[in-house]
Design a protein around this motif. Structure first.
Motif, PDB file in Angstrom:
ATOM      1  N   GLN A  32      -2.006  24.892 -82.762  1.00 27.18           N
ATOM      2  CA  GLN A  32      -1.376  24.148 -81.668  1.00 27.18           C
ATOM      3  C   GLN A  32      -1.331  25.094 -80.475  1.00 27.18           C
ATOM      4  OE1 GLN A  32       2.461  22.784 -82.988  1.00 27.18           O
ATOM      5  NE2 GLN A  32       1.600  21.681 -84.716  1.00 27.18           N
ATOM      6  N   PHE A  33      -2.043  24.719 -79.424  1.00 29.64           N
ATOM      7  CA  PHE A  33      -2.107  25.524 -78.210  1.00 29.64           C
ATOM      8  C   PHE A  33      -1.432  24.745 -77.092  1.00 29.64           C
ATOM      9  CE2 PHE A  33      -3.975  26.414 -74.085  1.00 29.64           C
ATOM     10  CZ  PHE A  33      -3.866  27.785 -74.010  1.00 29.64           C
ATOM     11  N   GLU A  34      -0.787  25.486 -76.171  1.00 24.85           N
ATOM     12  CA  GLU A  34      -0.180  24.831 -75.006  1.00 24.85           C
ATOM     13  C   GLU A  34      -0.215  25.769 -73.815  1.00 24.85           C
ATOM     14  OE1 GLU A  34       4.025  22.737 -73.618  1.00 24.85           O
ATOM     15  OE2 GLU A  34       3.800  23.434 -75.677  1.00 24.85           O
ATOM     16  N   THR A  42      -4.648  20.606 -79.943  1.00 28.68           N
ATOM     17  CA  THR A  42      -4.535  20.907 -81.370  1.00 28.68           C
ATOM     18  C   THR A  42      -5.918  21.013 -81.998  1.00 28.68           C
ATOM     19  OG1 THR A  42      -4.364  18.566 -81.922  1.00 28.68           O
ATOM     20  CG2 THR A  42      -2.293  19.759 -81.624  1.00 28.68           C
ATOM     21  N   GLY A  43      -5.986  21.744 -83.100  1.00 28.73           N
ATOM     22  CA  GLY A  43      -7.211  21.847 -83.873  1.00 28.73           C
ATOM     23  C   GLY A  43      -8.410  22.275 -83.060  1.00 28.73           C
ATOM     24  N   LYS A  44      -9.506  21.543 -83.217  1.00 30.69           N
ATOM     25  CA  LYS A  44     -10.774  21.891 -82.575  1.00 30.69           C
ATOM     26  C   LYS A  44     -10.691  21.913 -81.054  1.00 30.69           C
ATOM     27  CE  LYS A  44     -13.774  20.317 -86.272  1.00 30.69           C
ATOM     28  NZ  LYS A  44     -14.867  19.428 -86.655  1.00 30.69           N
ATOM     29  N   GLU A  45      -9.810  21.101 -80.483  1.00 34.93           N
ATOM     30  CA  GLU A  45      -9.664  21.083 -79.015  1.00 34.93           C
ATOM     31  C   GLU A  45      -9.305  22.467 -78.479  1.00 34.93           C
ATOM     32  OE1 GLU A  45      -7.950  16.727 -77.728  1.00 34.93           O
ATOM     33  OE2 GLU A  45      -6.537  18.234 -78.428  1.00 34.93           O
ATOM     34  N   ALA A  46      -8.390  23.138 -79.178  1.00 34.93           N
ATOM     35  CA  ALA A  46      -7.924  24.445 -78.708  1.00 34.93           C
ATOM     36  C   ALA A  46      -9.068  25.457 -78.696  1.00 34.93           C
ATOM     37  CB  ALA A  46      -6.775  24.944 -79.572  1.00 34.93           C
ATOM     38  N   GLY A  47      -9.839  25.508 -79.761  1.00 35.11           N
ATOM     39  CA  GLY A  47     -10.968  26.422 -79.804  1.00 35.11           C
ATOM     40  C   GLY A  47     -12.041  26.060 -78.792  1.00 35.11           C
TER      41      GLY A  47
END
Length: 157
Positions: A32-34, A42-47
């Motif tokens: 979980q990135f913000e 979250t998940g693949k979106e953050a990477g």
């Protein structure tokens, strides 16, 4: 330096070296990135966000310091200098990062910085004048998310 401090150091060293694959590998699958520019990912979106940013960066310079961590959480300060792609203006962003760890990986990563200052650097006088206005920040966030979605679709992520 403990294992989680080494994890943070490895993350930012990879960032300095424009090694997005290593950065992504240090994230837990349930990451979980913000941050103020993208909001919550979250998940693949953050990477994918890091991969996209590194791919688009022309003159990115990263510095990091003050790494601290224990068994469950950590923090670091980092700075990014780059030209904002839409305006060509130089941005010198100072960020405070907080982390939570699980299974030897980063499961939560929150970056904090002044969106008003960032808008001023990225967009010039209009950013300084209107950077306090939530609608401008929301517009930037919407554009960032749309760009990320297009990037992920193009890369088949």
């Amino acid at each position: 330096m403990n294992a989680n401090e080494e994890l943070i150091q490895k993350f930012y060293t990879a960032f300095q070296n424009k090694d997005g694959q290593t950065m992504v590998s240090l994230y837990h699958p349930e990451i979980q990135f913000e941050d103020p520019a993208f909001g919550k990912l979250t998940g693949k979106e953050a990477g994918a966000m890091w991969l996209m940013l590194l791919e688009r960066s022309q003159n990115l310079t990263i510095r990091f310091s003050n790494i601290k961590a224990n068994d469950t959480e950590g923090s670091a300060n980092w700075e990014a200098d780059y030209s904002f792609s839409k305006t060509g203006r130089l941005v010198q962003n100072k960020i405070q990062a907080k982390f939570t760890f699980k299974d030897g990986k980063i499961i939560q990563h929150k970056d904090q910085f002044s969106m008003w200052k960032w808008l001023g650097m990225a967009m010039g006088p209009i950013g300084y004048l209107l950077g306090w206005w939530p609608a401008l920040g929301n517009k930037v966030k919407k554009e960032a998310i749309t760009g990320l979605q297009l990037y992920m679709k193009r890369k088949r992520m």
